[in-house]
Design an enzyme around this catalytic site. Sequence first.
Site, PDB file in Angstrom:
ATOM      1  N   SER A 627       0.812  -1.214   0.000  1.00  0.00           N
ATOM      2  CA  SER A 627       0.000   0.000   0.000  1.00  0.00           C
ATOM      3  C   SER A 627       0.846   1.266   0.000  1.00  0.00           C
ATOM      4  O   SER A 627       0.329   2.360  -0.253  1.00  0.00           O
ATOM      5  CB  SER A 627      -0.933   0.009   1.215  1.00  0.00           C
ATOM      6  OG  SER A 627      -0.196   0.033   2.418  1.00  0.00           O
ATOM      7  N   LYS A 670      -6.132   4.873   8.135  1.00  0.00           N
ATOM      8  CA  LYS A 670      -5.010   5.665   7.623  1.00  0.00           C
ATOM      9  C   LYS A 670      -5.376   7.143   7.532  1.00  0.00           C
ATOM     10  O   LYS A 670      -4.611   8.023   7.967  1.00  0.00           O
ATOM     11  CB  LYS A 670      -4.596   5.134   6.255  1.00  0.00           C
ATOM     12  CG  LYS A 670      -3.992   3.740   6.283  1.00  0.00           C
ATOM     13  CD  LYS A 670      -3.710   3.223   4.883  1.00  0.00           C
ATOM     14  CE  LYS A 670      -3.093   1.847   4.906  1.00  0.00           C
ATOM     15  NZ  LYS A 670      -2.829   1.304   3.564  1.00  0.00           N
TER      16      LYS A 670
END
Length: 770
Positions: A627, A670
């Site tokens: 990611s 996040k």
Amino acid sequence: MPARELTAAECHKRIEPAELHFQTTEEVEPVSGIAAQERALAALSFGLDIRHSRFHVVVVGPPGSGRTFCARQVARRLAATLPTPDDMLLLPNPRRPSEPTVLTLPAGEGRPFTEAMEELYAKLLEAIHGATEGERWKQARARGQRRVEAEESRLEEELRAQAKGLGLEVVRAGREFQVTPLVDESPPSEAIRQITAAIEAFEERLAEVQDEADSELRATTKQLLHDAVKACFAPVRARFEGREELLSFLGEVETLVARETRLLVDEPDNESPALVRGIVVPTLLTEHKPGSGAPVVEVPYPTLSALFGRSYAPPDTGTPPEPGFAVAGALHLANGGFLILPANALLKNEALYEQLKACLLASKFIVPEHNPTYYRGTSEELMFPPMTLDLKVVLIASPDLYQDLHEADPEFSQLFKVQARFEGTMPLAAALATYPSFLADIVRERKLLPLTADAVAELFFYGGRLAESQRKVTAQLGLLAEVATEASYRAARKGKPVVDGGEICGALGAARRRGEHFRDHVHELLADGTIRIDVTGRRVGQVNAVSVLSDGPVTFGRPCRVTAVVYPGTEGPVNIAREVEMSGPIHAKGVLVLSGFLSLRFAQLRPLSFGASLVFEQTYEAIDGDSASSSELYALVSALSGYALRQDLAVTGSVDQQGGVLPVGGLNEKIEAFYDLCAAKGLTGHQGVLIPATNQHALMLRSDVVEAIERKQFHVHVVSAVEEGIELLTGSPAGIADDTGHYPAGTVFGAIEHRLERFWRAMAETGRAR
């Protein structure tokens, strides 16, 4: 196409309470079952219904998805339509007392037969007592004794008369005889010899008479015992007339009892009890209520004794064990029905798993070898005879465990041919019917306070966050039940009659606070600058990424700084984390993909002529996942081009070799982590995150983050290609190659091309100098 900024409404999806069409869950009809798992339920029903060996079922799904609940419900529903299994008894074995035999009786008949044998045993003890100590026996003994005494008197008179003729007198004192002369003269030795011989003859004859009396008494006793035993068995035989298997067993038992009772007469000094109970009374191993259907047995913590039962052996293997010597295991109890087992707990003991497989493959009960861990203080061998197994085993497994079993054990697929997979998520449309009904059932079952519509709406939002989707919610309904239970407790403490949305939020917040010690510590280090993260300004070769950390069941986002340094060379990007073995294979793969992207963009006319080092600064835990590959690429592009990157933006997303930005997981955590850091250091109105455009449907952000987005204090941008992110981060065009393959000046890619040209010349000059 430039990066697009999302509106606040696009950053979450909420169900309004008015859409639910009820005030509280008291108005909702509870439902047992999960309607949204139709495929799994259909497979489960098929697997449990097909009555062929080796068509056992493995139920696959995450915990809390209703996998065990549904397996139990479907099994019970099908079990009600199946015939009730026979009762199973372990009978004494006259030929091999330590090896009992199996007798099956129609459901409900096992206990009456066992009780009848218990009554028979009690009557036999009474009859044996009567035959050996009763009035008839006493009369027979008295007759024999009188006969002995009469013969003894006659013999004694004859002895005295003979002694008198020899001039002697015989006086008997107990068992001793005293001989004295009738006159003072000493008797002749011949007279003494003759009277001594007569006394010996007297004693021998008296012993013969006593033996004859004892023999007659033994014969009488045997006859009394024979008649008593026969009288005890006669009504039991009449009761079970026409049942050949029972009459055969009764015949064998009667023969054995008759033999044992004869031993009581033949061996009167034997210290064993009058009759061992295990000779007569069987052990009722399993019993069933008539018409109750097939059994459904669930063993949450399988062990060897829980599955295969336990037993003990008598000290003398020639003696039948006492009734109840064996306790049935789950395999016995579930025979004819269904056995539900958790695969994870079962596989913690490999020997247990292998033993279960052996039984299922053979379709019969195989006695496991002695294991002192499970059978301390018992016999070294389970005393269970062979018996046929006809049951369906249902294993409950997680997706990962199912995959491991399928790959590692070829026999697993031979046995468990039916997979019923429970999905971890369900479509929102299906959940609109499922969630309220399920919560209504939980409220009723656990006696919780009713949930209002806004409370259920909050649980929809929570389900969407767990699923990371605006289109789906979690199917792990057990997690919702936990929240509802805690919220009901909180509301009851406050004296509220119902659970509203505030209590749901309070319960979720309290649960987070209980598990966020590590998260708060990391956030403190970020906020005070111990872990350096810039949230303003611009930097060359530096970009903010966001990773996800786990602390047990708690996951949270962690902003981190990615830096890149470039230099002339040919090795391309070097992953420092990989070099020190802190990088997992997926992360290492993501870094290698960067080389593919750069080669596609800049190595079509000549080889790449640079080396670079990439690192996550101030990270001390292992790194895996791809990611962060987009953030690494942006740092690398910045270092090669010299264009500075905005530090008020954080980046997440993986990339492919073509430059497409691909979706990632943990998106909400996040974004919220970077927002929390920016809020702690001061929101400027320019901060935000870049996410993959294909991840937009995963946004289920907290309300405070959504409110900041609505006030334009925080921003969420979506990108589909690397070029869009480059332009947003640098404020300059990325650049498009012309027909000759070159990029125009004034673009980021043009600057990279120029830099690589310089590196190429430098390397060429170095080569000539050498």
